[in-house]
Design an enzyme around this catalytic site. Structure first.
Site, PDB file in Angstrom:
ATOM      1  N   SER A 106       0.808  -1.223   0.000  1.00 21.15           N
ATOM      2  CA  SER A 106       0.000   0.000   0.000  1.00 21.15           C
ATOM      3  C   SER A 106       0.843   1.276   0.000  1.00 21.15           C
ATOM      4  CB  SER A 106      -0.955   0.014   1.198  1.00 21.15           C
ATOM      5  OG  SER A 106      -0.260  -0.230   2.408  1.00 21.15           O
ATOM      6  N   ASP A 329      -2.851   5.718  12.011  1.00 19.99           N
ATOM      7  CA  ASP A 329      -2.052   5.360  10.844  1.00 19.99           C
ATOM      8  C   ASP A 329      -0.825   6.262  10.771  1.00 19.99           C
ATOM      9  OD1 ASP A 329      -0.936   4.670   8.441  1.00 19.99           O
ATOM     10  OD2 ASP A 329      -2.751   4.939   7.249  1.00 19.99           O
ATOM     11  N   HIS A 332       1.243   5.126   6.409  1.00 25.78           N
ATOM     12  CA  HIS A 332       0.948   5.716   5.103  1.00 25.78           C
ATOM     13  C   HIS A 332       1.127   7.234   5.161  1.00 25.78           C
ATOM     14  CE1 HIS A 332      -1.326   1.856   5.162  1.00 25.78           C
ATOM     15  NE2 HIS A 332      -0.749   1.753   3.975  1.00 25.78           N
TER      16      HIS A 332
END
Length: 357
Positions: A106, A329, A332
């Protein structure tokens, strides 16, 4: 000193730094464009996420409620030269009739979406087609017969299902058939190697005739990268395919790494570190990547984004990602944001390549 005062101080330092550097016009050729620091630039960001309806919700921090915008205003400034400014039209013209593929997890998705948004927002009237077939996503510009693709492959080596369970095969790459026809390949792998428990997508590790319940993850990572390196050396021609490896994208889940022991993660971070080295030093996975790349006969360009990204503890979604305040998170990156710089560095590396496209 409060956050506003600190931010103002950083902005003034960055403007002064940019003024000194800006009068010295260098080409980035012959310069290490990955060494430098983040400087304030009022002209940033390169785009706004609202211009790209296709951005994944987990990366669209502003849409998810992030109110601070200072993190959007920083540009990467190499120490001994100026980075070639991204030129979307030039990019599309140079790669007319060509294909670029990002292969990885990702974090590769993060970079792929950044590049497609950079190209789209600079040419909003140019038609694009976005489609997905299995694990392959394609963003095509028909007017240029050009495609930018993303192939989801977290480990690069194979994972298979057997009666004994899901097996991670450290010495096998069957999925490489999909990669062969691309003109530019940008590989990435690391993020999933540390997952355990329910997030771990395999049950066993296999190497040759030996099967293991587990092994040191850094050791397993290096074994897999060596398999990938052999595949590249055997199956690709450097005169036809330009190969990159995206340096390890760091997370920020431990404040002691950047000198804030009280911080358990990246939440509340609003500005980058104004320095050119990360206090915690080199990332151990990046050391492995560099060692493997040095052993290869086929030249692979390291997109060495690790250190510059380590300095951006402010660039993650934190609670403004896919899970909202239920999920943190710090792996990312927000878009617009740090992956845009990865793509500017990719662009600079491509246009100074000796290979003719």
């Amino acid at each position: 000193m409060d956050n506003f005062a600190i931010g103002t101080f950083i902005m003034v330092l960055s403007i002064l730094h940019h003024h000194v550097r800006g009068s010295r016009q260098y080409s980035s050729e012959g310069c290490d464009i990955f060494q430098g620091r983040w400087v304030y630039d009022e002209s940033y960001p390169l785009y706004t996420s609202s211009q790209c309806s296709f951005i994944e919700k987990e990366f669209d921090c502003l849409q998810n409620g992030r109110s601070d915008k200072f993190y959007l205003k920083f540009r990467w400034q190499p120490t001994h030269c100026n980075l070639t400014r991204f030129n979307s039209e030039d990019f599309l013209q140079k790669f007319k009739g060509k294909s670029i593929m990002f292969v990885g997890d990702s974090l590769s998705l993060n970079q792929w979406q950044s590049l497609t948004c950079m190209l789209h927002t600079a040419n909003p009237q140019t038609q694009y087609n976005l489609y997905r077939t299995g694990g392959l996503s394609t963003f095509a510009f028909p007017a240029y017969n050009m495609k930018v693709m993303f192939s989801r492959n977290a480990f690069l080596v194979d994972t298979i299902s057997t009666t004994a369970g899901r097996v991670l095969k450290l010495d096998s790459i069957e999925s490489g058939k999909l990669w062969r026809n691309s003109d530019v390949l940008v590989f990435n792998s690391w993020h999933w190697w540390l997952h355990t428990g329910r997030k771990q997508p395999w049950d066993l590790i296999q190497e040759g005739s030996h099967t293991y319940k587990d092994m040191d993850r850094l050791v397993a990572y290096e074994k897999a990268l060596k398999t990938w390196a052999r595949w590249v050396d055997t199956n690709l021609e450097s005169t036809k395919t330009r190969v990159f490896f995206q340096g390890v994208s760091p997370d920020h889940n431990n404040g002691s790494e950047w000198g804030e022991a009280a911080s358990k993660h990246c939440e509340g971070q609003t500005q980058p570190m104004v320095r050119d080295e990360y206090p915690a030093g080199s990332h151990p996975a990046e050391v492995v990547v560099e060692r493997v790349l040095r052993s290869m006969s086929n030249p692979v360009h390291l997109l060495n984004v690790t250190t510059l990204s380590q300095l951006r503890k402010d660039g993650h979604p934190s609670v403004y990602g896919h899970g909202g305040h239920r999920d943190m998170d710090c792996s990312h990156w927000c878009l617009a944001g740090v992956p845009d710089t990865w793509n500017q560095l990719l662009y600079a590396s491509l246009i100074e390549s000796k290979i003719s496209y």
